[in-house]
Design a protein around this motif. Structure first.
Motif, PDB file in Angstrom:
ATOM      1  N   ARG A 460       0.425  -3.116 -30.249  1.00 33.56           N
ATOM      2  CA  ARG A 460      -0.148  -1.860 -29.617  1.00 33.56           C
ATOM      3  C   ARG A 460      -0.023  -1.687 -28.218  1.00 33.56           C
ATOM      4  NH1 ARG A 460      -6.307  -2.011 -31.996  1.00 33.56           N
ATOM      5  NH2 ARG A 460      -6.014  -4.318 -31.116  1.00 33.56           N
ATOM      6  N   ALA A 461      -0.067  -0.635 -27.765  1.00 35.84           N
ATOM      7  CA  ALA A 461       0.042  -0.408 -26.380  1.00 35.84           C
ATOM      8  C   ALA A 461      -0.925  -1.120 -25.627  1.00 35.84           C
ATOM      9  CB  ALA A 461      -0.173   1.105 -26.152  1.00 35.84           C
ATOM     10  N   THR A 462      -0.592  -1.691 -24.479  1.00 41.94           N
ATOM     11  CA  THR A 462      -1.777  -2.478 -23.684  1.00 41.94           C
ATOM     12  C   THR A 462      -2.552  -1.629 -22.971  1.00 41.94           C
ATOM     13  OG1 THR A 462       0.137  -4.310 -23.595  1.00 41.94           O
ATOM     14  CG2 THR A 462      -1.690  -4.435 -22.103  1.00 41.94           C
ATOM     15  N   GLU A 463      -3.826  -2.012 -22.631  1.00 43.41           N
ATOM     16  CA  GLU A 463      -4.618  -1.504 -21.871  1.00 43.41           C
ATOM     17  C   GLU A 463      -4.682  -1.956 -20.761  1.00 43.41           C
ATOM     18  OE1 GLU A 463      -8.736  -0.202 -23.774  1.00 43.41           O
ATOM     19  OE2 GLU A 463      -7.918  -1.224 -25.667  1.00 43.41           O
ATOM     20  N   VAL A 464      -4.752  -0.914 -19.493  1.00 38.80           N
ATOM     21  CA  VAL A 464      -4.666  -1.730 -18.293  1.00 38.80           C
ATOM     22  C   VAL A 464      -5.603  -0.816 -17.183  1.00 38.80           C
ATOM     23  CG1 VAL A 464      -3.083  -1.985 -16.317  1.00 38.80           C
ATOM     24  CG2 VAL A 464      -2.216  -2.091 -18.672  1.00 38.80           C
ATOM     25  N   SER A 465      -6.276  -1.636 -16.412  1.00 37.60           N
ATOM     26  CA  SER A 465      -7.022  -0.861 -15.514  1.00 37.60           C
ATOM     27  C   SER A 465      -6.348  -1.229 -13.964  1.00 37.60           C
ATOM     28  CB  SER A 465      -8.564  -1.814 -15.222  1.00 37.60           C
ATOM     29  OG  SER A 465      -8.284  -3.021 -14.892  1.00 37.60           O
ATOM     30  N   VAL A 466      -6.513  -0.023 -13.206  1.00 35.70           N
ATOM     31  CA  VAL A 466      -5.752  -0.021 -11.976  1.00 35.70           C
ATOM     32  C   VAL A 466      -6.780   0.228 -11.098  1.00 35.70           C
ATOM     33  CG1 VAL A 466      -3.850   1.418 -10.791  1.00 35.70           C
ATOM     34  CG2 VAL A 466      -3.888   1.023 -13.318  1.00 35.70           C
ATOM     35  N   GLU A 467      -6.663  -0.299  -9.958  1.00 33.26           N
ATOM     36  CA  GLU A 467      -7.566  -0.158  -8.681  1.00 33.26           C
ATOM     37  C   GLU A 467      -6.782   0.846  -7.621  1.00 33.26           C
ATOM     38  OE1 GLU A 467     -10.487  -1.321  -7.864  1.00 33.26           O
ATOM     39  OE2 GLU A 467     -10.542  -2.511  -9.789  1.00 33.26           O
ATOM     40  N   PRO A 468      -7.456   1.450  -6.729  1.00 32.96           N
ATOM     41  CA  PRO A 468      -6.834   2.534  -5.841  1.00 32.96           C
ATOM     42  C   PRO A 468      -5.765   1.839  -4.997  1.00 32.96           C
ATOM     43  CG  PRO A 468      -9.270   2.738  -5.984  1.00 32.96           C
ATOM     44  CD  PRO A 468      -8.957   1.650  -6.623  1.00 32.96           C
ATOM     45  N   VAL A 469      -4.700   2.349  -4.477  1.00 32.28           N
ATOM     46  CA  VAL A 469      -3.618   1.778  -3.956  1.00 32.28           C
ATOM     47  C   VAL A 469      -4.431   1.862  -2.299  1.00 32.28           C
ATOM     48  CG1 VAL A 469      -1.366   2.352  -2.672  1.00 32.28           C
ATOM     49  CG2 VAL A 469      -1.826   2.899  -5.039  1.00 32.28           C
ATOM     50  N   VAL A 470      -3.826   0.577  -1.752  1.00 38.08           N
ATOM     51  CA  VAL A 470      -4.330   0.190  -0.410  1.00 38.08           C
ATOM     52  C   VAL A 470      -3.159   0.065   0.449  1.00 38.08           C
ATOM     53  CG1 VAL A 470      -6.358  -0.512  -1.173  1.00 38.08           C
ATOM     54  CG2 VAL A 470      -4.693  -2.344  -1.059  1.00 38.08           C
ATOM     55  N   TRP A 471      -3.396   0.086   1.675  1.00 41.12           N
ATOM     56  CA  TRP A 471      -2.135  -0.324   2.647  1.00 41.12           C
ATOM     57  C   TRP A 471      -2.546  -1.910   3.241  1.00 41.12           C
ATOM     58  CZ3 TRP A 471       2.394   0.978   4.577  1.00 41.12           C
ATOM     59  CH2 TRP A 471       2.701   0.562   6.062  1.00 41.12           C
ATOM     60  N   ASP A 472      -1.408  -2.325   3.259  1.00 40.31           N
ATOM     61  CA  ASP A 472      -1.338  -3.850   3.696  1.00 40.31           C
ATOM     62  C   ASP A 472      -0.409  -3.835   5.042  1.00 40.31           C
ATOM     63  OD1 ASP A 472      -1.308  -6.395   4.492  1.00 40.31           O
ATOM     64  OD2 ASP A 472      -0.903  -7.298   2.652  1.00 40.31           O
ATOM     65  N   PRO A 473      -0.504  -3.864   6.164  1.00 46.16           N
ATOM     66  CA  PRO A 473       0.276  -4.112   7.293  1.00 46.16           C
ATOM     67  C   PRO A 473       1.241  -5.213   7.261  1.00 46.16           C
ATOM     68  CG  PRO A 473      -1.837  -4.491   8.067  1.00 46.16           C
ATOM     69  CD  PRO A 473      -1.769  -4.309   6.748  1.00 46.16           C
ATOM     70  N   GLY A 474       0.914  -6.095   6.353  1.00 48.37           N
ATOM     71  CA  GLY A 474       1.896  -7.287   6.032  1.00 48.37           C
ATOM     72  C   GLY A 474       1.839  -8.696   6.910  1.00 48.37           C
ATOM     73  N   ASP A 475       1.270  -8.208   8.046  1.00 48.18           N
ATOM     74  CA  ASP A 475       1.385  -9.318   8.931  1.00 48.18           C
ATOM     75  C   ASP A 475       2.756 -10.079   9.176  1.00 48.18           C
ATOM     76  OD1 ASP A 475      -1.251  -9.109   9.562  1.00 48.18           O
ATOM     77  OD2 ASP A 475      -1.813 -10.218   7.948  1.00 48.18           O
ATOM     78  N   ASP A 476       2.953 -11.377   8.725  1.00 51.58           N
ATOM     79  CA  ASP A 476       4.361 -12.010   8.597  1.00 51.58           C
ATOM     80  C   ASP A 476       5.352 -11.389   7.587  1.00 51.58           C
ATOM     81  OD1 ASP A 476       3.696 -13.729  10.727  1.00 51.58           O
ATOM     82  OD2 ASP A 476       2.911 -15.214   9.183  1.00 51.58           O
ATOM     83  N   LEU A 477       4.879 -10.422   6.593  1.00 47.75           N
ATOM     84  CA  LEU A 477       5.610  -9.798   5.872  1.00 47.75           C
ATOM     85  C   LEU A 477       5.983  -8.379   5.868  1.00 47.75           C
ATOM     86  CD1 LEU A 477       3.674 -11.380   2.415  1.00 47.75           C
ATOM     87  CD2 LEU A 477       5.976 -12.406   3.712  1.00 47.75           C
ATOM     88  N   ALA A 478       6.723  -7.911   5.290  1.00 46.61           N
ATOM     89  CA  ALA A 478       6.960  -6.422   5.311  1.00 46.61           C
ATOM     90  C   ALA A 478       5.751  -5.414   5.000  1.00 46.61           C
ATOM     91  CB  ALA A 478       8.064  -5.849   4.518  1.00 46.61           C
TER      92      ALA A 478
END
Length: 569
Positions: A460-478
């Protein structure tokens, strides 16, 4: 064969707006109608007859106009061959689509962008000794009547193997009939209009016979890097032509960890403008004099972290004109899509794929091919087994062979096979492919477990919960956008998501994340969307989309960038 025109619309609310429908020889497209829209204030947004009128009360109305190129030309590129000094003739066929059209024909100089796109260079002139028109440089095309542009070219003398010349075919345009109108109160009513103009940039390519050539050997290759493209590694480099002659060539690359490493497939590189081509022409590169282009290619396999040599070959007419080797350092974490393609089972030992689904349902596969590659300097003995979550042997799975020995720099194919359900009532059973490795000259073993799913019934189709999108400046990552999702269903979910970014400034981009990595029942995962282009300050609408079986998930939210440095670091 007709080619689709890539429309480029330059339109503004004005008393006479002009839109160009343009085509270049590298577009390889077919003309077809299109539509553009403007949104501007009007004095009566509720009145459909008010579309195109502009008032002062700030209300908005959409103005739409369909458009189609005025005429067609075949071919977009004409390729001629001969010896230096030879005079050759050319002919292009023109057809007006639906109205009388006046055009100008202009021999033009050419310039090249880093993407490989060729455009008009107004600073260069074409001598009549090189290209001369036999038909008028202006003509009128009539509907239903076929017209021709004819002329001659003389192949320049010298040792160059390739030349390219340009012809700009430009519609003169129609008379502007837009006139201001005045309402009953004497107020001038401004109207918006679109005037559609078609132009083509044609090429005449000259292949020179019986010359020494050698310009391809002078191409400079540098700025080699491996960059992420939708989570996968893409090889990029810059090719510079320092000569005064155009060059036509092909380029191939091959990565290696050591002098004798042949585990990577040869890679054909192409100019970015040809990414969407599906013919052999995609891999033909062209460099105009004193120009530079980017050459790129998506690796057909995954790559591990480490230092690599890249052997580069430039070919002209199938013969190698130049060889060069450049070095790169690779961090596999830059390519998250590889997590589903390949995994490091032990020091220097790679196994692919990194997650395995076997299914007896309709459309599923019972047998999956496994690939083992030993990139280390030591021989390895490998023992593979399929186990359930408690570590017990899965009797319904067979691995052929289950034990292998790999010398340094070698690879081996194996198969993992689902035999049957053995009467289970489960829809899906989870376990692991256990890989135990013993290296020569070491007194310990290394163990790695890869996710394994055995599907017995349709899920069966999987149920998923999604949180709001947030911004991450990345520090050492992009810098990146992130969202947290949780699998609240009963089966695994291959996570493949995208984030569309629409800015008030006109900025548009689509980012990809997940790349098919499994999210198991009850588990959570951060989906990262790396931002490769700086976001200009302004308001943005973020649309998150993900497929869960037959059930799509779509969320939308607003986001504001107030500081360019913060948004792009």
């Amino acid at each position: 064969m007709l080619r689709r025109i890539a429309p480029v619309i330059f339109a503004a609310l004005s008393f006479s707006s002009i839109a160009f429908v343009e085509s270049t020889a590298d577009a390889q497209q077919t003309p077809r109608p299109g539509r553009t829209a403007l949104s501007q204030p009007t004095n009566d947004a509720q009145n459909p007859d008010a579309a195109g009128q502009v008032g002062t009360d700030g209300k908005a109305v959409n103005i739409q106009e369909t458009f189609q190129s005025a005429f067609l030309i075949e071919p977009l590129v004409q390729r001629l061959s001969g010896r230096s000094g030879t005079t050759l003739s050319f002919k292009f066929k023109l057809e007006s689509l639906n109205r009388e059209t006046r055009i100008d024909i202009l021999p033009v100089g050419l310039k090249q962008e880093i993407t490989g796109r060729i455009s008009v260079d107004q600073s260069k002139e074409i001598s009549s000794n090189v290209l001369r028109l036999l038909t008028p440089n202006a003509m009128t095309l009539l509907p239903g009547v076929t017209s021709f542009i004819e002329g001659v070219v003389q192949i320049p003398r010298g040792d160059s193997e390739f030349h390219t010349l340009g012809l700009l075919i430009r519609e003169v345009g129609q008379e502007n009939n837009l006139k201001p109108t005045v309402d009953a109160a004497g107020n001038v009513q401004t109207k918006a209009g679109l005037q559609i103009t078609t132009q083509y940039l044609l090429r005449i390519d000259l292949l020179v016979e019986g010359v020494r050539g050698g310009q391809a050997a002078q191409i400079i290759l540098d700025d080699l890097k491996l960059s992420p493209f939708r989570g996968r590694p893409q090889l990029n480099l810059i090719a510079t032509n320092p000569t005064a002659s155009a060059v036509e060539f092909e380029m191939r690359a091959r990565l290696r960890r050591s002098a004798n490493d042949r585990s990577f497939q040869p890679l054909r590189l192409n100019m970015p403008i040809r990414n969407d081509m599906e013919t052999e022409e995609k891999f033909v590169g062209r460099l105009l004099p004193k120009s530079r282009v980017r050459m790129q290619g998506l690796l057909p396999e995954a790559i591990a972290s480490g230092d690599y040599e890249v052997d580069l070959d430039i070919l002209v007419a199938g013969r190698t004109a130049k060889k060069q080797t450049l070095s790169i350092k690779v961090n596999a974490a830059d390519f998250p899509a590889q997590d589903v393609i390949i995994s490091q089972a032990a020091e220097g030992l790679m196994i692919a794929p990194a997650q395995i689904e076997l299914a007896q349902t309709r459309g599923g596969v019972r047998r999956v091919s496994l690939s083992l590659t030993n990139n280390s300097r030591n021989s390895k003995s490998i023992d593979l087994s399929a186990v359930d979550r408690s570590g017990q042997q899965l009797t319904g799975v067979t691995i052929q062979p289950s034990q292998v020995s790999l010398p340094p720099g070698s690879n081996r194919k194996l198969s993992i096979i689902m035999k049957g359900s053995s009467g289970t009532s489960l829809s899906v059973e989870y376990g692991s492919l256990r890989v135990v490795t013993q290296s020569d000259e070491r007194d310990f073993t290394e163990s790695k477990e890869l996710p394994l799913a055995l599907v017995y019934k349709n899920l069966r189709a999987t149920e998923v919960s999604v949180e709001p999108v947030v911004w991450d400046p990345g520090d050492d990552l992009a810098p990146r956008f992130r969202t947290l999702i949780r699998n609240i269903g009963e089966s695994h979910l291959p996570v493949d998501a995208r984030l569309s970014i629409n800015g008030s400034s006109g900025f548009r981009d689509t980012l990809h994340g997940g790349f098919g990595k499994w999210l198991m029942p009850g588990e959570s995962m951060w989906i990262n969307f790396a931002v490769e282009k700086p976001l200009p300050p302004g308001d943005y609408v973020l649309r998150f989309e993900m497929q869960t079986g037959t059930q799509p998930i779509s969320t939308s939210q607003t986001f504001q960038v107030t500081d360019l440095v913060t948004a792009s670091r």
